[in-house]
Design a protein around this motif. Structure first.
Motif, short mmCIF file in Angstrom:
data_model
loop_
_atom_site.label_atom_id
_atom_site.label_comp_id
_atom_site.label_asym_id
_atom_site.label_seq_id
_atom_site.Cartn_x
_atom_site.Cartn_y
_atom_site.Cartn_z
N LYS A 1 0.80 -1.22 0.00
CA LYS A 1 0.00 0.00 0.00
C LYS A 1 0.84 1.27 0.00
O LYS A 1 0.31 2.36 -0.21
N SER A 2 2.12 1.12 0.25
CA SER A 2 2.98 2.30 0.41
C SER A 2 3.18 3.04 -0.90
O SER A 2 3.53 2.45 -1.93
N LYS A 3 2.96 4.34 -0.85
CA LYS A 3 3.24 5.18 -2.01
C LYS A 3 4.74 5.18 -2.32
O LYS A 3 5.15 5.33 -3.47
N ALA A 4 5.55 5.01 -1.27
CA ALA A 4 7.00 4.98 -1.47
C ALA A 4 7.41 3.78 -2.29
O ALA A 4 8.28 3.87 -3.17
N ALA A 5 6.77 2.63 -2.04
CA ALA A 5 7.09 1.43 -2.80
C ALA A 5 6.59 1.55 -4.24
O ALA A 5 7.30 1.22 -5.20
N LYS A 6 5.37 2.04 -4.39
CA LYS A 6 4.78 2.17 -5.72
C LYS A 6 5.53 3.19 -6.58
O LYS A 6 5.63 3.05 -7.80
N LEU B 1 4.32 23.64 10.38
CA LEU B 1 4.30 22.64 9.31
C LEU B 1 3.87 21.28 9.85
O LEU B 1 3.09 20.56 9.21
N ARG B 2 4.39 20.91 11.02
CA ARG B 2 4.01 19.63 11.62
C ARG B 2 2.51 19.60 11.92
O ARG B 2 1.84 18.58 11.73
N GLU B 3 1.98 20.71 12.42
CA GLU B 3 0.56 20.77 12.76
C GLU B 3 -0.30 20.66 11.51
O GLU B 3 -1.34 20.00 11.51
N LYS B 4 0.14 21.28 10.42
CA LYS B 4 -0.65 21.28 9.19
C LYS B 4 -0.55 19.96 8.43
O LYS B 4 -1.55 19.43 7.93
N TYR B 5 0.68 19.38 8.38
CA TYR B 5 0.89 18.21 7.52
C TYR B 5 1.10 16.91 8.30
O TYR B 5 1.13 15.84 7.68
N GLY B 6 1.25 16.98 9.62
CA GLY B 6 1.49 15.78 10.41
C GLY B 6 2.98 15.46 10.50
O GLY B 6 3.82 16.09 9.85
N GLU B 7 3.31 14.43 11.30
CA GLU B 7 4.72 14.06 11.47
C GLU B 7 4.93 12.57 11.67
O GLU B 7 6.01 12.14 12.03
N ASP B 8 3.86 11.76 11.46
CA ASP B 8 4.06 10.30 11.53
C ASP B 8 4.65 9.81 10.21
O ASP B 8 4.87 10.59 9.28
N LYS B 9 4.89 8.52 10.11
CA LYS B 9 5.54 7.99 8.91
C LYS B 9 4.68 8.16 7.66
O LYS B 9 5.20 8.36 6.57
N ILE C 1 5.37 11.56 6.56
CA ILE C 1 6.72 11.63 6.00
C ILE C 1 6.72 11.10 4.56
O ILE C 1 7.28 11.71 3.65
N VAL C 2 6.05 9.95 4.36
CA VAL C 2 5.98 9.36 3.02
C VAL C 2 5.25 10.30 2.07
O VAL C 2 5.69 10.53 0.93
N GLU C 3 4.13 10.84 2.54
CA GLU C 3 3.32 11.74 1.71
C GLU C 3 4.16 12.89 1.17
O GLU C 3 4.09 13.25 -0.01
N GLN C 4 4.97 13.49 2.05
CA GLN C 4 5.77 14.65 1.66
C GLN C 4 7.04 14.25 0.89
O GLN C 4 7.55 15.02 0.09
N ILE D 1 6.49 13.44 -3.11
CA ILE D 1 6.41 14.58 -4.03
C ILE D 1 7.71 15.37 -4.06
O ILE D 1 7.83 16.35 -4.81
N ARG D 2 8.69 14.92 -3.26
CA ARG D 2 10.02 15.55 -3.27
C ARG D 2 11.10 14.48 -3.31
O ARG D 2 11.94 14.38 -2.42
N PRO D 3 11.09 13.62 -4.32
CA PRO D 3 12.04 12.50 -4.36
C PRO D 3 13.49 12.95 -4.38
O PRO D 3 14.38 12.23 -3.93
N ASN D 4 13.74 14.14 -4.92
CA ASN D 4 15.12 14.63 -4.97
C ASN D 4 15.69 14.85 -3.57
O ASN D 4 16.89 14.66 -3.33
N ILE D 5 14.83 15.24 -2.62
CA ILE D 5 15.27 15.44 -1.23
C ILE D 5 15.68 14.10 -0.63
O ILE D 5 16.70 13.99 0.06
N PHE D 6 14.89 13.06 -0.91
CA PHE D 6 15.20 11.73 -0.40
C PHE D 6 16.51 11.21 -0.97
O PHE D 6 17.35 10.65 -0.25
N LYS D 7 16.72 11.43 -2.25
CA LYS D 7 17.97 10.98 -2.89
C LYS D 7 19.18 11.74 -2.33
O LYS D 7 20.25 11.17 -2.14
N GLU D 8 18.98 13.03 -2.06
CA GLU D 8 20.06 13.83 -1.47
C GLU D 8 20.42 13.32 -0.08
O GLU D 8 21.59 13.20 0.27
N TYR D 9 19.38 13.00 0.70
CA TYR D 9 19.59 12.47 2.04
C TYR D 9 20.37 11.16 1.99
O TYR D 9 21.34 10.96 2.73
#
Length: 478
Positions: free
Chosen positions: A111-116, A253-261, A264-267, A270-278
């Motif tokens: 079900k993970s968007k990260a996997a898909k 930002l945490r209040e508006k978008y949340g901070e659970d996993k 984290i996946v949701e955000q 849509i920013r895969p370049n940030i993940f690759k940089e990390y």
């Protein structure tokens, strides 16, 4: 009851290549997959490939809709008690994926968007982007995936330290790369009485914690990127400070978008370049191995006293009768001094179909410092050591003996360790002649040099520098 204590290996942790686990519980250290990718040896490359191959197989099964097969692959990660690493209190029980966990993880992956989206590439990614998977589970999973190589490592260490192996012991599930499935074999392993079979782990690959951290990734990578996007768009979350600068608070930002996993996946999707940089930054800066000092502290052991080692060295008589005692002590000293640069010692290593033998051979796994510099500039996958407990100067035959061990596929650097050298300049010239003839590089060390290295270690414990060894290298090549 330590593993070494049970098998009467009277060596402290600083002298041992493996983690000297407590047989009655778990030791709070872990295997981080990121540093495994930086290992230089064939063994290191092998285990890195095991991890990549296994996780790719799981993802391929999920993407192709083979659900039951994917779950069976994940269930194979459930056995890990024989490694004795992790957070368990009392009897070791591991934290890997049992049948229930495997089903939950499979469901999360499907079900993970990260996997898909294809973001998930490595096992450690799941600790960042999959709900319910933590660092302890990743560490235990790694132990299971590389069980085959770890069994071979355990057998090698038992032979090296004289620990008895019991034949025909069930291996537990071993990842079969060729057939992309789990298999079981009967192997030789150490069996510690009522504590059962044990599979050893090199202390080189252990860490206090994993390098990847979902909270840290979100806080220091994703949220700053989101804040900048809000500033660029002049959103309602932007605050204008007294100096005129604009700021978006992470709490907002945490209040508006949340901070659970899930957030984290949701955000992240849509920013895969940030993940690759990390990931790139983490791969370029892996955490260093746990020091012998830290491991000893975790195990309530004292570090060896360098002055006692010096006195022990001085008190060993020269001559063939005490050659083994001398070689054993030199191996302990070098293993302590040069960890984590040099590891996995083997003694009396056969080369050239058994026609030549080496007293001690280390794998060069240095990530920095002198041995890393050697690795970058010379052929030295292995470092060879010859020990001569002579009461006289070593001469050409001993120099030729060590240089005869060298080879392009093994390494061209060695240490010739002896008791004393009356004519140091003559021995240096002999070693220089070996260099000039392209037969390798030999650093000669006598008792005084070993004592200097021990004193250097005492003064430079934190950075493991070897100034006296570096000076000898300069003398050799200049």
């Amino acid at each position: 009851m330590r593993f070494s204590e049970f098998f009467k290996v009277y060596k402290s942790q600083a002298f041992l290549d493996f983690v000297d686990i407590d047989l009655e519980t778990d030791l709070a250290v872990f295997i981080d997959p990121v540093p495994l990718k930086t290992l230089n040896s064939p063994w290191g490359a092998d285990i890195a490939y095991y991890l990549k191959h296994y996780f790719s197989t799981v993802l391929d099964s999920i993407k192709s809709g083979r659900d039951s097969h994917a779950q069976s692959l994940l269930i194979g990660l459930s056995e890990s008690n024989e490694f004795h690493l992790g957070f368990s209190k009392g009897k070791p029980r591991g934290h890997a994926f049992g049948q229930k966990s495997a089903s939950l993880v499979w469901e999360a992956l499907t079900k993970s968007k990260a996997a898909k989206s294809g973001l998930l590439e490595d096992l450690e990614d799941t600790a960042l982007l999959i709900h319910g998977i933590g660092p302890d589970m990743i560490s235990d999973a790694i132990c299971n995936i590389i069980r085959g190589p770890l069994i071979k490592y355990t057998q090698d260490m038992c032979v090296y330290y004289g620990i008895p192996l019991k034949p025909n012991i069930p291996s537990g599930l071993i990842w079969d790369i060729e057939n992309k499935t789990w298999k079981q074999e009967y192997v030789s392993l150490p069996v510690a009485g009522k504590y059962g079979k044990v599979i050893l782990v090199p202390k080189l690959v252990t860490r206090h914690k994993m390098n990847v951290d979902a909270g840290g990734f979100y806080t220091h990578y994703i949220l700053p990127a989101m804040a900048q996007e809000h500033i660029d768009g002049n959103s309602s979350l932007v605050h204008v400070l007294k100096n005129g600068s604009k700021k978006v608070y992470k709490t907002d930002l945490r209040e508006k978008y949340g901070e659970d996993k899930l957030s984290i996946v949701e955000q992240t999707v849509i920013r895969p370049n940030i993940f690759k940089e990390y990931k790139k930054e983490k791969n370029n800066k892996p955490t260093p191995p746990i020091s012998s000092e830290s491991l000893s502290e975790l195990e309530n052991q004292n570090m060896p006293n360098t002055q006692e080692l010096i006195e022990k060295l001085k008190n060993i008589p020269t001559g063939k009768k005490n050659a083994t005692e001398y070689e054993d002590l030199i191996e302990e000293i070098l293993s302590m001094l040069f960890y984590p640069s040099l590891c996995k010692p083997s003694r009396e290593q056969n080369i050239h179909s058994g026609r030549k033998r080496v007293d001690i051979r280390y794998i060069n796994e240095a990530q920095k410092g002198f041995f890393r510099w050697l690795q970058d500039n010379y052929t030295c996958q292995y470092i060879f050591v010859e020990c001569k407990n002579y009461g006289k100067d070593v001469e050409n035959p001993e120099v030729d003996q060590l240089s005869g061990r060298f080879g392009p596929s093994r390494g061209m650097v060695g240490l010739l360790v002896c008791r004393s050298i009356k004519n140091k300049e003559r021995l240096l010239e002999r070693c220089r002649d070996t260099c000039k003839d392209n037969r390798g590089y030999i650093i000669h060390l006598d008792d005084d040099d070993i004592i200097k290295l021990l004193n250097d270690y005492e003064r430079n414990r934190l950075n493991h520098s070897f100034p006296s060894l570096e000076r000898k290298w300069s003398e050799l090549i200049n």
